[in-house]
Design an enzyme around this catalytic site. Structure first.
Site, PDB file in Angstrom:
ATOM      1  N   SER A  62       0.840  -1.194   0.000  1.00  0.00           N
ATOM      2  CA  SER A  62       0.000   0.000   0.000  1.00  0.00           C
ATOM      3  C   SER A  62       0.875   1.244   0.000  1.00  0.00           C
ATOM      4  CB  SER A  62      -0.952  -0.055   1.185  1.00  0.00           C
ATOM      5  OG  SER A  62      -1.943   0.925   1.085  1.00  0.00           O
TER       6      SER A  62
ATOM      7  N   ASP B 142      -9.918  -3.439  -5.257  1.00  0.00           N
ATOM      8  CA  ASP B 142      -9.257  -2.578  -4.281  1.00  0.00           C
ATOM      9  C   ASP B 142      -9.767  -1.138  -4.397  1.00  0.00           C
ATOM     10  OD1 ASP B 142      -7.531  -1.144  -2.661  1.00  0.00           O
ATOM     11  OD2 ASP B 142      -5.752  -2.241  -3.315  1.00  0.00           O
TER      12      ASP B 142
ATOM     13  N   HIS C 228      -8.036  -4.714  -1.264  1.00  0.00           N
ATOM     14  CA  HIS C 228      -6.762  -4.196  -0.784  1.00  0.00           C
ATOM     15  C   HIS C 228      -6.042  -5.168   0.146  1.00  0.00           C
ATOM     16  CE1 HIS C 228      -4.026  -0.840  -0.235  1.00  0.00           C
ATOM     17  NE2 HIS C 228      -4.061  -1.003   1.082  1.00  0.00           N
TER      18      HIS C 228
END
Length: 679
Positions: free
Chosen positions: A527, A612, A647
């Protein structure tokens, strides 16, 4: 770039992936239960069953004053996530909560990975969905019970920002109407909510990275079912605060008021809660960060940080007046040098015990009941079961790298004790003990939002350690490991480049100190940690052999310049508003996608999820394509998409382990350990 590209390129590693997956399974106690937590007349817990991908939520009736359920107590399965997941490729269940009278169960479920949830209410007597419980199809994951017939929940806007708080009164005939209690119109603010442990107050917390504002409803007041929210302290830019009911007629408030960057503890009267009425409870200590405060009838427990580690402190309070005895402040101590600790799930208010969790890089997670009257008394309730693991075989330590501005950057390191057997004796150097021979190493980093990567137990790294790798966590600026200053003043806005340089300094220290070499050094980040990886490979590609970038946030400029994309406007208080020239130019200087150039790059594995909402799949796709078109040399740039997740990767625990095995096989093959057997 297609779904199978990464798999095709690494087809030769299928045997290693299978071996790694088998190792992960060998450490997993597939049929197991979590530590049970007492609430009213029941113990609540979750458990897993061998072969089943998801958890079961269960309870057992209490018998007397014991703190763990008796073995012969009858189990009641409240929710089987496996049944929910049947026929679904993804199933993420959150906020599983029973009503105050224990008769109803509510939960939120996401079947795609896009973090948009459905709210369900179950009658625990019949096991059926409550007929009158009708909710919007898309909600945020935060849920809370008011009284037995009231549920509070949040809905999201088009950018998936929680921004409306609702009160739903359950009705058997299905005619219930939902009351809108609050709307957060500022697109830089997110809305959250929660209930005080005393059960008296429902809180709505609205905040950005820089500012916060809280509201409350007194659930015990006459007419509470129709009451509206009362503001605590109206938002003032730069003022952050959080609060909890002190059990009487006040709130405990932890806040950065008056320049307390690491927060001071204060008290506010319920009848006049604004900042002008706040009074300090204990003197402010700039070396101690207060992150959270858990309030019980006769004590409160502060969670925070000091000396680069998570810490706990206990304070006594008067159960009748809520007054906290500042002189009673005492810190909870642990034996190991490096560890991670925190307050675990506690559902009871009137108790002398606080459930805490503890782990280290060599100690699996333990759940302990700590006597708040005698904090040296900690009863082990359960330790995470890690099969085929002997903690005595591993050792950890903390070392420091020196950044260009002379800041000392801590790193936590773990490896097997026998790693250097046969390599001769280590020697002392200017920076401490120098290992006798370099070894392959993995350097992990994140460094954003003040989030900390602490030296707790990580079962999934055992295949690395058992093949002779060193595992390192870089506690770089932008995270909060050394307090809020480490993030706010040193690792965001126009100081964000410190984050990337710190990580490079950590890698250089590992090489210069003899721990590893560039040809055997791997790095990983996910991320915003993917933003870190993107800069590291642009700035110093020569330092690394392999990079794993999970759901990487790498198209910084295009994302931050488009306010229609989820999360964008709220992120302007992290990176800067690109509508201002100084931020635009600075962000452009380190946006990974915009700074890819013709040069040799390490071997890179990029992973992404189709659903995501935080890092849209096209970001890693674009980045991979540009890297391939400009890189020189023969190193690989691979991009692997999961078309069934978002995600946070797979929700199925077995699929998740297969995904980890895929990443680890790539790393091991690149650092020369693909054929190294497990010790």
């Amino acid at each position: 770039i297609n779904r199978s590209r990464g798999t095709q390129e690494l087809a030769g590693l299928e045997s290693l992936r299978s071996t790694l997956y088998a190792e992960h399974i060998s450490h997993l106690k597939e049929t197991d239960d979590r530590a049970a937590c007492r609430k009213g007349g029941f113990f609540y817990y979750t458990r897993t069953v061998k072969g089943a991908s998801y958890k079961l939520h269960c309870r057992k009736a209490t018998k007397g004053a014991e703190r763990v359920p008796e073995e012969d107590a009858v189990e009641e399965v409240l929710l089987d996530e496996n049944a929910l997941a049947e026929g679904k490729s993804h199933c993420d269940v959150r906020s599983v909560k029973t009503s105050p009278n224990h008769a109803l169960l509510c939960y939120a479920v996401d079947f795609t990975g896009d973090e948009v949830y459905q709210l369900q209410v179950v009658d625990l007597l019949t096991g059926e969905m409550l007929p009158g419980a009708r909710f919007p199809e898309k909600i945020a994951r935060s849920l809370s019970w008011g009284d037995d017939g009231t549920i509070f929940y949040l809905t999201q806007d088009a950018q998936l920002r929680p921004f409306k708080m609702w009160r739903h009164k359950l009705a058997a005939d299905g005619d219930a109407t939902d009351d809108l209690l609050f709307t957060e119109d500022d697109e830089q603010y997110w809305l959250g909510m929660g209930k005080s442990r005393s059960g008296r107050f429902m809180f709505a917390a609205s905040g950005s990275s820089e500012t916060s504002e809280a509201h409350f409803i007194d659930l015990h007041a006459p007419g509470a079912g129709d009451a509206q929210l009362t503001v605590v302290q109206p938002r003032t830019f730069g003022l952050r605060y959080d609060l909890e009911h002190d059990g009487a007629d006040g709130f405990l408030v932890w806040t950065n008021k008056d320049g307390a960057i690491n927060n001071r503890l204060m008290r506010a009267p319920v009848g006049a809660p604004a900042a002008a009425s706040w009074e300090e409870v204990i003197p402010y200590d700039a070396d101690r960060k207060i992150a959270d405060v858990d309030v019980f009838k006769s004590h409160c427990v502060m969670e925070g940080r000091k000396d680069g580690l998570t810490q706990l402190w206990i304070l006594d309070k008067d159960p009748a007046t809520g007054a906290v005895d500042g002189a009673s402040l005492r810190q909870v101590t642990f034996d190991e040098e490096l560890y991670e600790c925190g307050v675990s799930t506690n559902k009871e208010y009137d108790t002398p015990y606080c459930r805490i969790h503890y782990s280290s890089l060599t100690t699996p997670t333990q759940w302990l009941d700590m006597d708040m009257n005698d904090m040296s008394s900690k009863t082990l309730i359960k330790e995470q079961a890690v099969l085929n693991f002997d903690r005595s075989l591993y050792v950890c330590r903390r070392v420091y790298a020196t950044a260009p501005d002379k800041t000392q950057i801590p790193m936590s390191i773990v490896h097997r004790k026998d790693l250097y057997e046969g390599d001769g004796e280590s020697k002392e150097g200017a920076s401490g003990e120098i290992p006798p021979a370099p070894k392959p190493a993995m350097l992990y980093g994140y460094g954003s939002y003040g989030i900390c990567i602490d030296p707790g137990f990580h079962k999934l790294i055992l295949p690395y350690l058992d093949r002779g790798m060193i595992y390192c966590i870089a506690h770089i600026r932008g995270g909060g490991e050394m307090g809020r200053y480490w993030y706010e003043e040193q690792g965001k806005y126009l100081n964000k480049r410190n984050t990337f340089q710190d990580f490079i300094s950590c890698a250089e220290h590992l090489v210069d100190s003899g721990f590893t070499t560039p040809s055997t050094l791997a790095a990983e980040g996910r991320s915003a940690g993917g933003l870190l990886m993107g800069n590291v490979v642009n700035w110093r590609p020569d330092l690394f052999q392999a990079i794993v970038a999970g759901v990487p946030f790498v198209d910084l400029m295009n994302t931050m310049c488009d306010p229609t994309i989820p999360l964008t406007t709220g992120e302007w208080e992290e990176w800067g508003n690109p509508n201002e020239d100084k931020y635009f130019d600075y962000m452009l200087s380190y946006s990974p996608y915009d700074n890819v150039r013709a040069q040799p790059y390490p071997n890179i594995l990029i992973t992404a999820g189709l659903f995501d909402p935080r890092v849209a799949y096209w970001e890693p796709a674009k980045w991979a394509s540009k890297l391939r078109s400009l890189k020189t040399g023969d190193n690989k740039v691979l991009c692997k998409f999961d078309l069934d997740s978002g995600h946070f990767s797979a929700s199925d625990r077995y699929k998740y382990l297969r995904e980890k095995a895929f990443d680890q096989a790539f790393v091991l093959s690149m650092v020369g350990l693909a054929d190294t057997p497990k010790k």
